[in-house]
Each structure stands twice: as structure tokens, then as C-alpha cells.
Design a protein around this motif. Structure first.
Motif, PDB file in Angstrom:
ATOM      1  N   ILE A  60      39.249  39.232  36.849  1.00 25.36           N
ATOM      2  CA  ILE A  60      40.663  39.206  37.073  1.00 25.36           C
ATOM      3  C   ILE A  60      41.225  40.701  36.982  1.00 25.36           C
ATOM      4  CG2 ILE A  60      43.134  38.233  36.458  1.00 25.36           C
ATOM      5  CD1 ILE A  60      41.819  35.840  35.699  1.00 25.36           C
ATOM      6  N   ASP A  61      40.573  41.379  36.153  1.00 27.72           N
ATOM      7  CA  ASP A  61      41.191  42.815  35.844  1.00 27.72           C
ATOM      8  C   ASP A  61      40.881  43.619  37.000  1.00 27.72           C
ATOM      9  OD1 ASP A  61      42.262  42.348  33.212  1.00 27.72           O
ATOM     10  OD2 ASP A  61      40.387  41.907  32.618  1.00 27.72           O
ATOM     11  N   GLU A  62      39.863  43.136  38.052  1.00 27.92           N
ATOM     12  CA  GLU A  62      39.068  44.088  38.870  1.00 27.92           C
ATOM     13  C   GLU A  62      40.106  43.932  40.133  1.00 27.92           C
ATOM     14  OE1 GLU A  62      35.103  42.497  39.698  1.00 27.92           O
ATOM     15  OE2 GLU A  62      34.849  42.789  37.567  1.00 27.92           O
ATOM     16  N   ILE A  63      40.976  43.124  40.314  1.00 29.62           N
ATOM     17  CA  ILE A  63      41.533  42.763  41.513  1.00 29.62           C
ATOM     18  C   ILE A  63      42.912  43.115  41.416  1.00 29.62           C
ATOM     19  CG2 ILE A  63      42.262  40.951  43.105  1.00 29.62           C
ATOM     20  CD1 ILE A  63      39.496  39.760  41.884  1.00 29.62           C
ATOM     21  N   THR A  64      43.416  43.875  42.512  1.00 28.88           N
ATOM     22  CA  THR A  64      44.847  44.056  42.525  1.00 28.88           C
ATOM     23  C   THR A  64      45.950  43.120  42.888  1.00 28.88           C
ATOM     24  OG1 THR A  64      43.825  46.207  43.647  1.00 28.88           O
ATOM     25  CG2 THR A  64      46.280  46.122  43.115  1.00 28.88           C
ATOM     26  N   ASN A  65      45.661  42.550  44.199  1.00 27.06           N
ATOM     27  CA  ASN A  65      46.759  41.292  44.339  1.00 27.06           C
ATOM     28  C   ASN A  65      45.807  40.037  44.070  1.00 27.06           C
ATOM     29  OD1 ASN A  65      49.079  42.626  45.114  1.00 27.06           O
ATOM     30  ND2 ASN A  65      47.786  43.779  46.898  1.00 27.06           N
ATOM     31  N   PHE A  66      46.063  39.641  43.023  1.00 25.71           N
ATOM     32  CA  PHE A  66      45.347  38.350  42.749  1.00 25.71           C
ATOM     33  C   PHE A  66      45.877  36.977  43.105  1.00 25.71           C
ATOM     34  CE2 PHE A  66      43.146  35.058  39.980  1.00 25.71           C
ATOM     35  CZ  PHE A  66      41.620  35.670  39.910  1.00 25.71           C
ATOM     36  N   ASN A  67      45.128  36.460  43.877  1.00 24.58           N
ATOM     37  CA  ASN A  67      45.621  34.973  44.457  1.00 24.58           C
ATOM     38  C   ASN A  67      45.131  33.747  44.039  1.00 24.58           C
ATOM     39  OD1 ASN A  67      47.786  36.563  46.141  1.00 24.58           O
ATOM     40  ND2 ASN A  67      45.816  36.879  47.867  1.00 24.58           N
ATOM     41  N   SER A  68      46.150  32.691  43.367  1.00 24.52           N
ATOM     42  CA  SER A  68      45.382  31.630  42.741  1.00 24.52           C
ATOM     43  C   SER A  68      45.826  30.312  43.602  1.00 24.52           C
ATOM     44  CB  SER A  68      45.422  31.708  41.080  1.00 24.52           C
ATOM     45  OG  SER A  68      46.831  31.816  40.947  1.00 24.52           O
TER      46      SER A  68
ATOM     47  N   VAL B 230      48.786  34.779  52.832  1.00 28.78           N
ATOM     48  CA  VAL B 230      47.711  35.495  52.404  1.00 28.78           C
ATOM     49  C   VAL B 230      46.123  35.224  53.089  1.00 28.78           C
ATOM     50  CG1 VAL B 230      48.448  35.587  49.858  1.00 28.78           C
ATOM     51  CG2 VAL B 230      47.052  33.883  50.549  1.00 28.78           C
ATOM     52  N   ASN B 231      45.167  36.181  52.964  1.00 31.90           N
ATOM     53  CA  ASN B 231      44.090  35.720  53.856  1.00 31.90           C
ATOM     54  C   ASN B 231      42.810  35.564  52.760  1.00 31.90           C
ATOM     55  OD1 ASN B 231      43.669  38.385  52.994  1.00 31.90           O
ATOM     56  ND2 ASN B 231      43.333  39.302  55.074  1.00 31.90           N
ATOM     57  N   LYS B 232      43.378  35.666  51.614  1.00 29.54           N
ATOM     58  CA  LYS B 232      42.073  35.498  50.394  1.00 29.54           C
ATOM     59  C   LYS B 232      42.515  34.838  49.335  1.00 29.54           C
ATOM     60  CE  LYS B 232      41.108  40.128  50.570  1.00 29.54           C
ATOM     61  NZ  LYS B 232      40.812  41.421  50.263  1.00 29.54           N
ATOM     62  N   LEU B 233      41.792  33.785  48.635  1.00 31.16           N
ATOM     63  CA  LEU B 233      41.980  33.341  47.283  1.00 31.16           C
ATOM     64  C   LEU B 233      41.031  34.095  46.346  1.00 31.16           C
ATOM     65  CD1 LEU B 233      42.658  29.490  47.566  1.00 31.16           C
ATOM     66  CD2 LEU B 233      44.490  31.231  47.056  1.00 31.16           C
ATOM     67  N   HIS B 234      41.352  34.246  45.065  1.00 32.44           N
ATOM     68  CA  HIS B 234      40.389  34.666  44.152  1.00 32.44           C
ATOM     69  C   HIS B 234      40.011  33.496  43.135  1.00 32.44           C
ATOM     70  CE1 HIS B 234      42.410  38.272  45.939  1.00 32.44           C
ATOM     71  NE2 HIS B 234      41.207  38.662  45.960  1.00 32.44           N
ATOM     72  N   LEU B 235      41.045  32.726  42.993  1.00 33.83           N
ATOM     73  CA  LEU B 235      40.609  31.609  42.059  1.00 33.83           C
ATOM     74  C   LEU B 235      41.407  30.375  42.699  1.00 33.83           C
ATOM     75  CD1 LEU B 235      39.868  30.397  39.135  1.00 33.83           C
ATOM     76  CD2 LEU B 235      42.183  31.289  38.318  1.00 33.83           C
ATOM     77  N   ALA B 236      40.514  29.229  42.482  1.00 30.49           N
ATOM     78  CA  ALA B 236      40.902  27.912  42.960  1.00 30.49           C
ATOM     79  C   ALA B 236      40.538  26.793  41.811  1.00 30.49           C
ATOM     80  CB  ALA B 236      40.637  27.591  44.227  1.00 30.49           C
ATOM     81  N   ILE B 237      41.500  25.989  41.246  1.00 33.86           N
ATOM     82  CA  ILE B 237      40.862  25.101  40.160  1.00 33.86           C
ATOM     83  C   ILE B 237      41.547  24.017  40.623  1.00 33.86           C
ATOM     84  CG2 ILE B 237      40.939  24.660  37.746  1.00 33.86           C
ATOM     85  CD1 ILE B 237      42.011  27.410  36.965  1.00 33.86           C
ATOM     86  N   ASN B 238      40.601  22.788  40.769  1.00 33.59           N
ATOM     87  CA  ASN B 238      41.056  21.627  41.217  1.00 33.59           C
ATOM     88  C   ASN B 238      41.072  20.649  39.888  1.00 33.59           C
ATOM     89  OD1 ASN B 238      41.237  18.892  42.368  1.00 33.59           O
ATOM     90  ND2 ASN B 238      38.976  18.712  42.912  1.00 33.59           N
TER      91      ASN B 238
ATOM     92  N   HIS C 117      35.432  36.813  51.277  1.00 34.52           N
ATOM     93  CA  HIS C 117      35.735  38.159  51.212  1.00 34.52           C
ATOM     94  C   HIS C 117      35.158  38.718  50.335  1.00 34.52           C
ATOM     95  CE1 HIS C 117      37.875  37.045  47.609  1.00 34.52           C
ATOM     96  NE2 HIS C 117      38.355  36.033  48.033  1.00 34.52           N
ATOM     97  N   GLY C 118      35.171  39.907  49.951  1.00 34.27           N
ATOM     98  CA  GLY C 118      34.187  40.739  49.290  1.00 34.27           C
ATOM     99  C   GLY C 118      34.527  40.837  47.617  1.00 34.27           C
ATOM    100  N   GLU C 119      35.474  40.399  47.408  1.00 27.64           N
ATOM    101  CA  GLU C 119      35.961  40.469  45.705  1.00 27.64           C
ATOM    102  C   GLU C 119      35.360  39.150  45.121  1.00 27.64           C
ATOM    103  OE1 GLU C 119      39.988  42.923  47.168  1.00 27.64           O
ATOM    104  OE2 GLU C 119      39.987  40.810  46.675  1.00 27.64           O
TER     105      GLU C 119
ATOM    106  N   LYS D 102      30.384  36.365  46.902  1.00 25.38           N
ATOM    107  CA  LYS D 102      30.855  36.717  45.767  1.00 25.38           C
ATOM    108  C   LYS D 102      31.904  35.760  45.061  1.00 25.38           C
ATOM    109  CE  LYS D 102      30.714  41.341  45.553  1.00 25.38           C
ATOM    110  NZ  LYS D 102      30.455  42.196  44.353  1.00 25.38           N
ATOM    111  N   THR D 103      31.778  34.364  45.548  1.00 34.53           N
ATOM    112  CA  THR D 103      32.493  33.159  44.929  1.00 34.53           C
ATOM    113  C   THR D 103      31.646  32.274  44.270  1.00 34.53           C
ATOM    114  OG1 THR D 103      33.915  33.462  46.880  1.00 34.53           O
ATOM    115  CG2 THR D 103      34.031  31.308  45.429  1.00 34.53           C
ATOM    116  N   LEU D 104      31.884  32.113  42.798  1.00 36.49           N
ATOM    117  CA  LEU D 104      31.233  31.277  42.221  1.00 36.49           C
ATOM    118  C   LEU D 104      31.624  29.909  42.233  1.00 36.49           C
ATOM    119  CD1 LEU D 104      30.706  33.386  38.880  1.00 36.49           C
ATOM    120  CD2 LEU D 104      29.224  33.429  40.760  1.00 36.49           C
TER     121      LEU D 104
END
Length: 256
Positions: free
Chosen positions: A4-12, A86-94, A142-144, A193-195
Motif C-alpha cells: 500500500i505504501d508503494e502506490i500513490t493513488n491507491f484504489n480499493s 479509475v482504470n485500476k484497482l489495487h485492493l478488492a475484498i469480497n 496493470h503493473g502495480e 502483479k495481483t495476488l
């Protein structure tokens, strides 16, 4: 350092955010300055009052979307709404899960099994999650570093099952684990890049577990706040090889 610290615009995205663990995640992420946007879904307006009341206070950061994960067209619509912003998500929790509703209760024996209830368990606990994996994939391409996590249950572990009973719930969570394990392999090819992981939250003091808390020792019954903190710690500590795994609230791997 957490991803989370690595990403500037973090979308969840929190799916099933109107109550319980889902609402807990929203509240926790709202006060986290590292998070830019939180998309939060709810099924019915009348049970999402607390979630919707947060929108004014966190205008611009919290966006609420109506979505029933048993209806694929609603998933498509919600994802399209996210993609307009937005065109990317960094965290999704179902966080969507079904244990009991109305006349549907966990079966104690084979006598209580009926196909209608089994289908309902699978629709909510298993199929909804893999439909999310299907439609969210473009937002993870995406690459993040990113994480797609689904709340599962230790009761879905086949090798851990010593007590029997709860046929529909157990089987639907086992199916969920298989769906997510399989999706993790495909995500590994198309968005490496997505786990993709499944998480066991422990017994949490929510509406879902309330009728079944009687025999739970006090120290094993977690508040929503504690559960959310523990699960976020697990998510933030995930490593590259962890995709497709099943984790408990304390970070240990659970057997299938």
C-alpha cells in the motif's frame, strides 16, 4: 514495506460493505491516508444506512454502489461505474457470505438437506465470487502490486472437517476456495502483479455468526475491528508466492 505504501493513488473495492466485516473494512480504510478511493457495494439501501451515512463525511473518497453478487448484470454495471472513474484497482475484498437467512439454516444432518437451500449457498458463497473475479480482471491488469481477497471460512477446509454437518455452507466455501485458487492461476498469467487469496476471519461478532456464538470461548470471538485489523495485516504482509493460498486471520496457511 507494505505494498500500500508503494502506490500513490491507491484504489480499493469492498464488496458487501453494508454491515459486519465489510463495513469494518470501509471504516478502517476511510481513516487510512494511503487510500485514495474506496468503492463500497451494498445490496439493499434499507440495510446500508450506516454505510451510506459515511458518504457525506468522506465525499470524493467513498463511493457507494448498489450490487447484488447473485446477479451478474449488476456486477457488470458496478464495474462499469468504477471504470468511468479509475482504470485500476489495487485492493478488492469480497466480504459477501451467507450462513443463514429466513428459513435457511445450516443443516445438522442429511435429513435437512434440500436442493433449493444448497443452490442458494453456492450462488452467494461461491458463484458470486468467481463472477467478481471474471469482471474485475481488467481493473487488475496493470503493473502495480495488488490483492484480490475473498472472505472464506475454515469450515470450507475438507481436511480440517472433523465434526460434519453444515453441508451447504461447508461445500460452498470449499467451492469458493477452488474457484479462487483457479482464478489465481489465470490472474497469474494475465495480471501477474495481483495476488488472489482466500481469508478465514475467525469467529467474528456479526449478524452472520450471532445465532452460533454460544459455544465460542470469549477469547475466540473477535470484534469486527479486531478481525479487520488482523486481516489487513495478513493482506499487507502477502508475498509474491502467496497467490492462490488460503490464509487464517493470524497469517498461517490453512489446509484445503
Amino acid at each position: 514495506m507494505s505494498f500500500i505504501d508503494e502506490i500513490t493513488n491507491f484504489n480499493s473495492l469492498i464488496v458487501g460493505a453494508s454491515q459486519g466485516i465489510g463495513l469494518g473494512f470501509v471504516k478502517k480504510l476511510l481513516i487510512d491516508d494511503r487510500i485514495a478511493k474506496i468503492y463500497a457495494t451494498y445490496r439493499q439501501k434499507n440495510t446500508a444506512e450506516e454505510l451510506l451515512s459515511l458518504v457525506n463525511k468522506y465525499s470524493g473518497k467513498l463511493i457507494c454502489l448498489a450490487m447484488d453478487i447473485s446477479d451478474e448484470s449488476q456486477i457488470v454495471e458496478a464495474v462499469q461505474q468504477i471504470q468511468t472513474e479509475v482504470n485500476k484497482l489495487h485492493l478488492a475484498i469480497n466480504c459477501v457470505g451467507l450462513l443463514h437467512e429466513g428459513n435457511l439454516e445450516p443443516e445438522k444432518s442429511l435429513r435437512q438437506i434440500n436442493s433449493e437451500n444448497l443452490l442458494r449457498y453456492f450462488q452467494i458463497n461461491s458463484i458470486g465470487a468467481v463472477l467478481l473475479a471474471k469482471h474485475l480482471l481488467p481493473l487488475f491488469r496493470h503493473g502495480e502490486r495488488s490483492v484480490f481477497a475473498t472472505i472464506s471460512a475454515k469450515l470450507g477446509s475438507i481436511s480440517d472437517n472433523q465434526l460434519g454437518g453444515w453441508y451447504g455452507y461447508r461445500a460452498s466455501k470449499a467451492a469458493l476456495n477452488m474457484f479462487m485458487r483457479t482464478a489465481a492461476i489465470e490472474y497469474g498469467r494475465s495480471c501477474p502483479k495481483t495476488l488472489v487469496v482466500t481469508l478465514h476471519p475467525g469467529t467474528t461478532d456479526t449478524k452472520l455468526s450471532r445465532p452460533f456464538q454460544r459455544n465460542v470461548p470469549a477469547e475466540k470471538l473477535f470484534s469486527v475491528e479486531r478481525t479487520v485489523t488482523q486481516l489487513l495485516n495478513v493482506i499487507e504482509q502477502l508475498q509474491e508466492g502467496d497467490s492462490g493460498q488460503f490464509f487464517s486471520w493470524d497469517g498461517s496457511r490453512l489446509p484445503w
